[in-house]
Write a protein that holds these residues in place. Sequence first.
Motif, PDB file in Angstrom:
ATOM      1  N   LYS A  59       0.841  -1.198   0.000  1.00 27.93           N
ATOM      2  CA  LYS A  59       0.000   0.000   0.000  1.00 27.93           C
ATOM      3  C   LYS A  59       0.880   1.254   0.000  1.00 27.93           C
ATOM      4  CE  LYS A  59      -3.880   1.895   2.609  1.00 27.93           C
ATOM      5  NZ  LYS A  59      -4.708   1.730   3.817  1.00 27.93           N
ATOM      6  N   LYS A  60       1.977   1.227   0.763  1.00 27.30           N
ATOM      7  CA  LYS A  60       2.898   2.370   0.795  1.00 27.30           C
ATOM      8  C   LYS A  60       3.570   2.572  -0.562  1.00 27.30           C
ATOM      9  CE  LYS A  60       3.963   2.229   5.707  1.00 27.30           C
ATOM     10  NZ  LYS A  60       5.010   1.944   6.712  1.00 27.30           N
ATOM     11  N   LYS A  61       3.955   1.459  -1.214  1.00 22.87           N
ATOM     12  CA  LYS A  61       4.589   1.542  -2.527  1.00 22.87           C
ATOM     13  C   LYS A  61       3.620   2.107  -3.562  1.00 22.87           C
ATOM     14  CE  LYS A  61       7.872  -2.216  -1.923  1.00 22.87           C
ATOM     15  NZ  LYS A  61       8.244  -3.582  -2.366  1.00 22.87           N
ATOM     16  N   ALA A  62       2.353   1.733  -3.452  1.00 28.33           N
ATOM     17  CA  ALA A  62       1.349   2.185  -4.425  1.00 28.33           C
ATOM     18  C   ALA A  62       1.053   3.684  -4.274  1.00 28.33           C
ATOM     19  CB  ALA A  62       0.072   1.383  -4.263  1.00 28.33           C
ATOM     20  N   THR A  63       1.185   4.214  -3.078  1.00 26.35           N
ATOM     21  CA  THR A  63       0.868   5.641  -2.871  1.00 26.35           C
ATOM     22  C   THR A  63       2.032   6.551  -3.227  1.00 26.35           C
ATOM     23  OG1 THR A  63       1.488   5.501  -0.513  1.00 26.35           O
ATOM     24  CG2 THR A  63      -0.828   5.161  -1.084  1.00 26.35           C
ATOM     25  N   LYS A  64       3.228   6.024  -3.412  1.00 29.10           N
ATOM     26  CA  LYS A  64       4.391   6.863  -3.754  1.00 29.10           C
ATOM     27  C   LYS A  64       4.375   7.300  -5.175  1.00 29.10           C
ATOM     28  CE  LYS A  64       7.582   5.307  -0.265  1.00 29.10           C
ATOM     29  NZ  LYS A  64       8.859   4.714   0.012  1.00 29.10           N
TER      30      LYS A  64
END
Length: 64
Positions: A59-64
């Motif tokens: 989820k963190k990777k997708a929001t970057k």
Amino acid sequence: MLNNIGVPGLILILVLALIIFGPKKLPEIGRAFGQTLREFKKSTRELTSDVMDEFEEEKKKATK
């Protein structure tokens, strides 16, 4: 699954277990069952936390 057994069913199961295994073996069987259940819950919690950690990373990777 166990919702349909009720009190009379539980009493019958306990009486049958007492007859089959005897009074000396029942505490050992109960202890072993409890230990197995604890280990299962622990493993389930660990697996769930691992999956949730991976989900949060994605989820963190997708929001970057």
